[in-house]
Scaffold this active site. Structure first.
Site, short mmCIF file in Angstrom:
data_model
loop_
_atom_site.label_atom_id
_atom_site.label_comp_id
_atom_site.label_asym_id
_atom_site.label_seq_id
_atom_site.Cartn_x
_atom_site.Cartn_y
_atom_site.Cartn_z
N ASN A 160 0.52 -7.09 5.83
CA ASN A 160 0.80 -6.88 7.26
C ASN A 160 0.28 -5.53 7.78
O ASN A 160 -0.07 -5.41 8.94
CB ASN A 160 2.29 -7.08 7.58
CG ASN A 160 3.20 -6.11 6.88
OD1 ASN A 160 2.83 -5.49 5.88
ND2 ASN A 160 4.42 -5.98 7.37
N GLY A 236 7.14 -5.31 0.31
CA GLY A 236 7.04 -6.77 0.38
C GLY A 236 8.42 -7.40 0.43
O GLY A 236 9.38 -6.76 0.87
N SER A 237 8.52 -8.62 -0.06
CA SER A 237 9.77 -9.36 0.11
C SER A 237 10.85 -8.87 -0.86
O SER A 237 10.56 -8.34 -1.94
CB SER A 237 9.52 -10.85 -0.13
OG SER A 237 9.27 -11.06 -1.51
N GLU A 258 10.30 -1.15 -0.73
CA GLU A 258 10.45 -1.26 0.73
C GLU A 258 10.42 -2.75 1.03
O GLU A 258 9.35 -3.36 1.05
CB GLU A 258 9.30 -0.48 1.38
CG GLU A 258 9.65 0.04 2.74
CD GLU A 258 9.13 -0.87 3.81
OE1 GLU A 258 9.91 -1.77 4.21
OE2 GLU A 258 7.98 -0.70 4.23
N CYS A 292 8.45 -5.43 8.89
CA CYS A 292 9.82 -5.52 8.35
C CYS A 292 10.81 -4.76 9.23
O CYS A 292 12.01 -4.86 9.00
CB CYS A 292 9.85 -5.08 6.91
SG CYS A 292 9.10 -3.51 6.67
C1 SIN Z 1 6.30 -2.77 7.30
O1 SIN Z 1 6.42 -3.69 8.06
O2 SIN Z 1 6.28 -2.96 6.08
C2 SIN Z 1 6.17 -1.33 7.77
C3 SIN Z 1 6.22 -1.16 9.21
C4 SIN Z 1 6.06 0.26 9.66
O3 SIN Z 1 5.67 1.15 8.89
O4 SIN Z 1 6.32 0.51 10.81
#
Ligand code: SIN
Length: 486
Positions: A160, A236-237, A258, A292
């Site tokens: 992503n 990731g998940s 994360e 996320c």
């Molecule tokens: C993510 O969606 O893993 C990170 C999003 C962000 O750094 O803002």
């Protein structure tokens, strides 16, 4: 499609694996990378063999021992060079990102700058890894605390944010004096390769930053079980995070995980509704809902629901779906067919359980790629999958509440704990709510919380550790206590 024809700097289009400063392609099996906007192939990328994994590790060990001997200032200068090269090549990096990931070009450029900001920040932090002393209990002793690099590190990075998530792991590792073996998502390997190529050009020594592509399970197991890899960072998940956590146990390596989120966004009656609408649109539709930290559940006080929905529908009507390379497109495709099926099934489940659809709710019938219409859906209760699952797509799910207590209860009703948001003008209420939200991140009157200088990370099932800011570099350091008897 010939991706390199879109690039000024053709050197950025790399389809091999990177080991010890060399791009390796020959005699390797390959996998296909496609453009989610039209499902066309854009590259065949080489997979690492078993021997490649061993070579990557061996060269990482050697390179790290040399790198840790460099002064903090020397490391800082190389990271700063890398940052500058990214800035100079931002258009090409954004083009590669859009073509393999789908997000619109302007958003891709923002991601490149976001990723670069981590490299800039850690080029500066490299010079500020300071130890300290402690007054010893024994007058004939001195106590000193040093921070040293943890050693060889590994990163498994997502599709992503294929540039920024890699940058925010590699930059603190290198700044701390560590080496890094990265396994980028097979859906978006080209952004990682382009970033690594610029690292070499910036003077990052051969072997210090290796990139391996291929089968996630096999590479994941290798990275977890090797005792000489002392740190693994994963985005990731939650499901994969648990697997990595379990598989790292025997090598006792340090972990940053994360993982998934289920962010609530609460709007109280005192909120500035125009500002809340902007915040919702930013947090929900950034990367087409595929972050996320995207707001997953909009919790609005019943007295302002109608007004808010009207404002949101107006904003959604201005979104333009399409290929990220086209001008004026605001919203790209989803990443793959599975994502499309997942999003459709969440909408279907909600409708079956009494939710009312205000707009969207279906796969685009006008566009050929993996496009889902931006959706606003009003949910009568929390007995639906939308409330409990991470959406990762363009669905705005609205729920109502009557009291502050109810809002907090709903907000915390999830095993996840990454980001949360609240909109209110009542300072007492803001303080009460932010203290009770069981999340690692709270955005107050804003929908955008990510930055290089802050500790990004979740609690509960959203993971372990922090990325970014002062805390981010500590993840790559060991704290050594020295007791010196005189
Ligand atoms: C993510 O969606 O893993 C990170 C999003 C962000 O750094 O803002």
């Amino acid at each position: 499609m010939n991706l390199s024809q879109h690039l000024k700097n053709k050197q950025l289009f790399k389809t091999g694996i990177l080991i010890n400063g060399k791009w390796i392609k020959q005699d390797r099996t390959t996998f296909e990378v496609t453009n989610p906007s039209n499902k066309q192939q854009i590259a065949q990328v080489s997979q690492a063999t078993d021997q490649d994994l061993i070579d990557a590790l061996d060269t990482s060990i050697v390179a790290q021992l040399e790198w840790r001997q460099k002064s903090a200032k020397q490391r800082s200068i190389i990271l700063r060079n890398w940052y500058q090269l990214i800035i100079d090549n931002q258009d090409d990096l954004a083009t590669i990102l859009t073509i393999e990931q789908g997000k619109p070009l302007s958003e891709a450029r923002n991601e490149i700058l976001y990723g670069a900001s981590y490299i800039e920040w850690y080029s500066e932090e490299a010079k500020r890894i300071n130890g300290y002393t402690i007054a010893a209990n024994n007058p004939n002793q001195r106590v000193q605390i040093n921070f040293e690099p943890i050693g060889v590190c590994a990163a498994i990075t997502p599709w992503n944010f294929p540039n920024a998530m890699l940058a925010r792991k590699v930059a603190p590792a290198l700044a701390a004096g560590c080496s890094m073996i990265a396994k980028p998502s097979s859906l978006t390997p080209l952004s990682a390769n382009a970033l690594a190529n610029l690292a070499l050009e910036a003077g990052v020594p051969a072997g210090l930053f290796n990139i391996i592509h291929g089968h996630s399970g096999k590479i994941g197991e290798f990275l977890c079980t090797q005792t000489s890899i002392r740190k693994l960072s994963f985005t990731g998940s939650t499901e994969v995070g648990i697997w990595l956590y379990q598989n790292c146990a025997n090598s006792m390596k340090k972990l940053s995980l994360e993982l998934g989120g289920n962010a609530p966004l609460i709007i109280f009656p005192s909120a500035d509704l125009d500002n809340a609408t902007i915040g919702i649109m930013q947090s929900k539709f950034r990367n087409n809902g595929q972050t996320c930290v995207c707001s997953n559940r909009i919790l609005v006080h019943s007295s302002i629901k109608h007004e808010l929905i009207t404002k949101l529908l107006n904003q959604i009507s201005m979104l333009k779906l399409g290929s990220g390379l086209e001008p004026n497109v605001t919203t790209g495709p989803l990443i793959n067919n599975n994502a499309l099926i997942h999003i459709q099934s969440l909408v279907n489940d909600a409708i079956k359980n009494g939710a009312s659809l205000h707009t969207g709710g279906r796969i685009s019938s006008e566009l050929q790629g993996l496009f889902f219409e931006p959706t606003l859906i009003e949910c009568p209760n929390n007995n639906i999958r939308l409330f409990h699952e991470e959406i990762f797509g363009p669905i705005l799910a609205i729920y109502t509440f009557e009291t502050e207590e109810e809002a907090i209860k709903l907000a915390n009703q999830t095993p996840y704990g990454l980001a949360s948001y609240l909109f209110s003008q009542d300072i007492g209420q803001i303080n009460r709510i932010m203290e009770q939200l069981q999340y690692g991140i709270v955005g107050v009157n804003t929908g955008l919380v990510s930055a290089e200088n802050v500790p990004f990370g979740g609690i509960k099932m959203s993971g372990l550790g922090k990325e970014g800011g002062k805390s981010g570099i500590k993840e790559y350091l060991i704290e050594k206590y020295i007791c010196l008897s005189l």
